[in-house]
Design a protein around this motif. Structure first.
Motif, PDB file in Angstrom:
ATOM      1  N   TYR A 294       0.850  -1.179   0.000  1.00  0.00           N
ATOM      2  CA  TYR A 294       0.000   0.000   0.000  1.00  0.00           C
ATOM      3  C   TYR A 294       0.894   1.240   0.000  1.00  0.00           C
ATOM      4  O   TYR A 294       1.731   1.418   0.891  1.00  0.00           O
ATOM      5  CB  TYR A 294      -0.907   0.020   1.234  1.00  0.00           C
ATOM      6  N   VAL A 296       0.890   5.652  -1.023  1.00  0.00           N
ATOM      7  CA  VAL A 296       0.168   6.858  -1.417  1.00  0.00           C
ATOM      8  C   VAL A 296       1.199   7.798  -2.035  1.00  0.00           C
ATOM      9  O   VAL A 296       2.162   8.206  -1.373  1.00  0.00           O
ATOM     10  CB  VAL A 296      -0.526   7.547  -0.225  1.00  0.00           C
ATOM     11  N   ASP A 312      -4.334   8.200   7.081  1.00  0.00           N
ATOM     12  CA  ASP A 312      -4.324   7.184   6.021  1.00  0.00           C
ATOM     13  C   ASP A 312      -4.790   5.821   6.518  1.00  0.00           C
ATOM     14  O   ASP A 312      -4.849   4.859   5.733  1.00  0.00           O
ATOM     15  CB  ASP A 312      -2.904   7.039   5.442  1.00  0.00           C
ATOM     16  N   GLY A 315      -7.756   3.904   4.759  1.00  0.00           N
ATOM     17  CA  GLY A 315      -7.360   3.476   3.419  1.00  0.00           C
ATOM     18  C   GLY A 315      -6.460   2.257   3.464  1.00  0.00           C
ATOM     19  O   GLY A 315      -6.594   1.337   2.638  1.00  0.00           O
ATOM     20  N   MET A 316      -5.553   2.223   4.420  1.00  0.00           N
ATOM     21  CA  MET A 316      -4.662   1.071   4.572  1.00  0.00           C
ATOM     22  C   MET A 316      -5.450  -0.186   4.900  1.00  0.00           C
ATOM     23  O   MET A 316      -5.249  -1.245   4.295  1.00  0.00           O
ATOM     24  CB  MET A 316      -3.639   1.338   5.681  1.00  0.00           C
ATOM     25  N   GLN A 318      -8.549  -0.952   4.408  1.00  0.00           N
ATOM     26  CA  GLN A 318      -9.452  -1.414   3.353  1.00  0.00           C
ATOM     27  C   GLN A 318      -8.729  -1.831   2.079  1.00  0.00           C
ATOM     28  O   GLN A 318      -9.346  -2.360   1.161  1.00  0.00           O
ATOM     29  CB  GLN A 318     -10.463  -0.305   3.024  1.00  0.00           C
ATOM     30  N   SER A 319      -7.446  -1.607   1.999  1.00  0.00           N
ATOM     31  CA  SER A 319      -6.703  -1.802   0.744  1.00  0.00           C
ATOM     32  C   SER A 319      -6.547  -3.266   0.341  1.00  0.00           C
ATOM     33  O   SER A 319      -6.392  -3.575  -0.842  1.00  0.00           O
ATOM     34  CB  SER A 319      -5.318  -1.166   0.859  1.00  0.00           C
ATOM     35  N   ALA A 321      -3.921  -4.888   1.109  1.00  0.00           N
ATOM     36  CA  ALA A 321      -2.477  -5.064   0.965  1.00  0.00           C
ATOM     37  C   ALA A 321      -1.920  -5.799   2.169  1.00  0.00           C
ATOM     38  O   ALA A 321      -2.505  -5.798   3.262  1.00  0.00           O
ATOM     39  CB  ALA A 321      -1.800  -3.705   0.805  1.00  0.00           C
ATOM     40  N   ALA A 324       2.491  -1.892   4.136  1.00  0.00           N
ATOM     41  CA  ALA A 324       2.352  -0.485   3.759  1.00  0.00           C
ATOM     42  C   ALA A 324       3.702   0.203   3.884  1.00  0.00           C
ATOM     43  O   ALA A 324       4.564  -0.207   4.673  1.00  0.00           O
ATOM     44  CB  ALA A 324       1.320   0.216   4.646  1.00  0.00           C
ATOM     45  N   GLN A 380      -8.450  -9.299   8.851  1.00  0.00           N
ATOM     46  CA  GLN A 380      -7.723  -8.789   7.686  1.00  0.00           C
ATOM     47  C   GLN A 380      -7.444  -9.880   6.655  1.00  0.00           C
ATOM     48  O   GLN A 380      -7.150  -9.575   5.500  1.00  0.00           O
ATOM     49  CB  GLN A 380      -6.409  -8.138   8.120  1.00  0.00           C
ATOM     50  N   LYS A 383      -9.667  -9.574   3.591  1.00  0.00           N
ATOM     51  CA  LYS A 383      -9.307  -8.490   2.673  1.00  0.00           C
ATOM     52  C   LYS A 383      -8.085  -8.866   1.856  1.00  0.00           C
ATOM     53  O   LYS A 383      -8.039  -8.652   0.638  1.00  0.00           O
ATOM     54  CB  LYS A 383      -9.072  -7.196   3.452  1.00  0.00           C
ATOM     55  N   SER A 387      -7.851  -9.587  -2.300  1.00  0.00           N
ATOM     56  CA  SER A 387      -6.851  -8.909  -3.120  1.00  0.00           C
ATOM     57  C   SER A 387      -5.993  -9.912  -3.893  1.00  0.00           C
ATOM     58  O   SER A 387      -5.762  -9.764  -5.094  1.00  0.00           O
ATOM     59  CB  SER A 387      -5.962  -8.036  -2.218  1.00  0.00           C
TER      60      SER A 387
END
Length: 403
Positions: A294, A296, A312, A315-316, A318-319, A321, A324, A380, A383, A387
């Motif tokens: 992840y 930005v 952030d 966003g992390m 929900q990514s 990933a 990060a 997690q 998620k 991905s």
């Protein structure tokens, strides 16, 4: 041959020969090249590897001056007895800092027992823009290959990175992934990189000097190669053991040919593995186009993504990933990840199903352990699984492989 061409050839030859010397540890490193801070005692539970068991990962964690505490925090966040870890603090870091990192690592009961964390004792001089980055990475991979035969994937992290999942989450998701697949962001669409990164000829003095220094450029640029196609992408990778063995042990000339070429390229870590894998008939169909990270980016983007902070966090999460990048030391966002995702207390490893100690201020939860082959994934995992499944769907359709 003109004077300038002779000069360029001499530069190229010196750089490549120096790189070969620099990488001489790949074929047979001595124990004095690295330090093992914890010799360990007998661990009461066996680590089962291979088919039918959860996968295992080899982590290569790098850092520089002032990064000892961040490297240690990252190690605690990604630690699990099933994995293997190699820490490399570059030569610009002091010996005092390196010893501090070793003592911190040795203070962890599980690490002492399982003996699966090592610290490179003779560090490499690493120049950010030069080929010493790739050389150090290959050396680290070679050490990990020799030290442990049971890991399945190689993961690169720096002191500025942090996980967004537990190791139980990662094991669970990768249990259904073919173990010869490589997660590597790549493209042949070089754009501006062709003229600014590939065609310029540079020399990295860090290859043949013991101190860190800056690269310097030749006045002439070179044409694009005819014998292979150049690919580029994220330098942060999750590579299979079989592909790394191909790069390190070299039963084919391709890895050496491309190593020779990218010795004189700017930021070779953004090209080397990508070009080797996509020009190899044996491995080009194993490329999953994603790095599981992840970021930005600023607009317009700079050399590195901007530093992440508490704003952030959503966003992390929900990514989807696995990791990060990048964080400042002790940023509050790291505390949020520890509390809500990893459930990790300060100066303790991330707990997993293997930890059997009681969680209280008197005892570290992972100072006692049971079966390290049992997993207990958290929220997690779903998620990350979504991905990874999306990336695998693209891989199966061959819509995003080596193009």
């Amino acid at each position: 041959m003109g004077v300038e061409k002779k000069w360029l050839y001499a530069l190229f030859s010196i750089a490549f020969v120096s790189l070969l010397i620099f990488l001489s540890g790949i074929s047979g490193f001595r124990s004095s090249y690295y330090a093992i801070p914890s010799h360990g005692s007998f661990a009461s539970t066996a680590v089962h590897r291979g088919p039918g068991n959860p996968p295992a990962f080899a982590y290569y964690i790098t850092g520089g001056v002032g990064d000892a505490d961040q490297m240690f925090r990252l190690l605690l966040a990604v630690y699990h007895p099933r994995n293997r870890y190699l820490l490399h603090m570059g030569s610009e870091g002091s010996e005092k800092e390196r010893k501090k990192l070793g003592l911190l690592v040795e203070s962890v009961p599980a690490i002492r027992a399982f003996g699966n964390v090592d610290l490179i004792g003779k560090p490499d001089a690493v120049t950010y823009m030069g080929s010493t980055n790739t050389a150090a990475l290959l050396r680290g991979a070679a050490i990990l290959l020799k030290m442990e035969s049971g890991w399945d994937w190689f993961i690169t992290l720096s002191a500025l990175d942090y996980p967004l999942i537990t190791q139980d989450d990662l094991f669970h998701v990768f249990s259904t992934v073919k173990r010869d697949l490589n997660f590597i962001d790549h493209t042949s669409d070089l754009g501006w990189k062709e003229d600014q990164r590939v065609r310029p000829i540079i020399v990295d003095p860090g290859i043949y000097l013991t101190r860190k220094t800056q690269i310097f450029y030749a006045t002439q640029k070179r044409p694009m190669p005819d014998s292979f196609k150049v690919f580029t992408g994220s330098p942060w990778v999750v590579l299979s053991r079989s592909f790394l063995e191909f790069c390190i042990y070299g039963w084919d000339n391709l890895p050496r040919q491309l190593l020779m070429y990218f010795t004189n390229s700017v930021l070779s870590q953004e090209f080397y593995f990508h070009s080797v894998i996509c020009n190899s008939p044996e491995f080009k169909n194993t490329t999953v186009n994603g790095d599981l990270r992840y970021f930005v980016w600023d607009n317009p983007p700079k050399m590195e993504p901007h530093f992440l902070n508490a704003s952030d966090y959503d966003g992390m999460v929900q990514s989807g990933a696995a990791f990060a990048r990048q964080f400042k030391k002790d940023d509050p966002a790291l505390d949020m990840i520890d509390e809500h995702i990893l459930h990790r207390s300060p100066n303790q490893v991330t707990p997993g199903a293997w930890c059997t100690g009681k969680k209280n201020w008197l005892m570290e939860q992972c100072s006692k352990w049971g079966d390290v082959n049992v997993l207990k994934p958290g929220p997690q995992m779903e998620k990350l699984g979504s991905s990874v499944n999306k990336l695998l769907d693209d891989w199966k359709s061959q819509s995003n492989q080596c193009r």
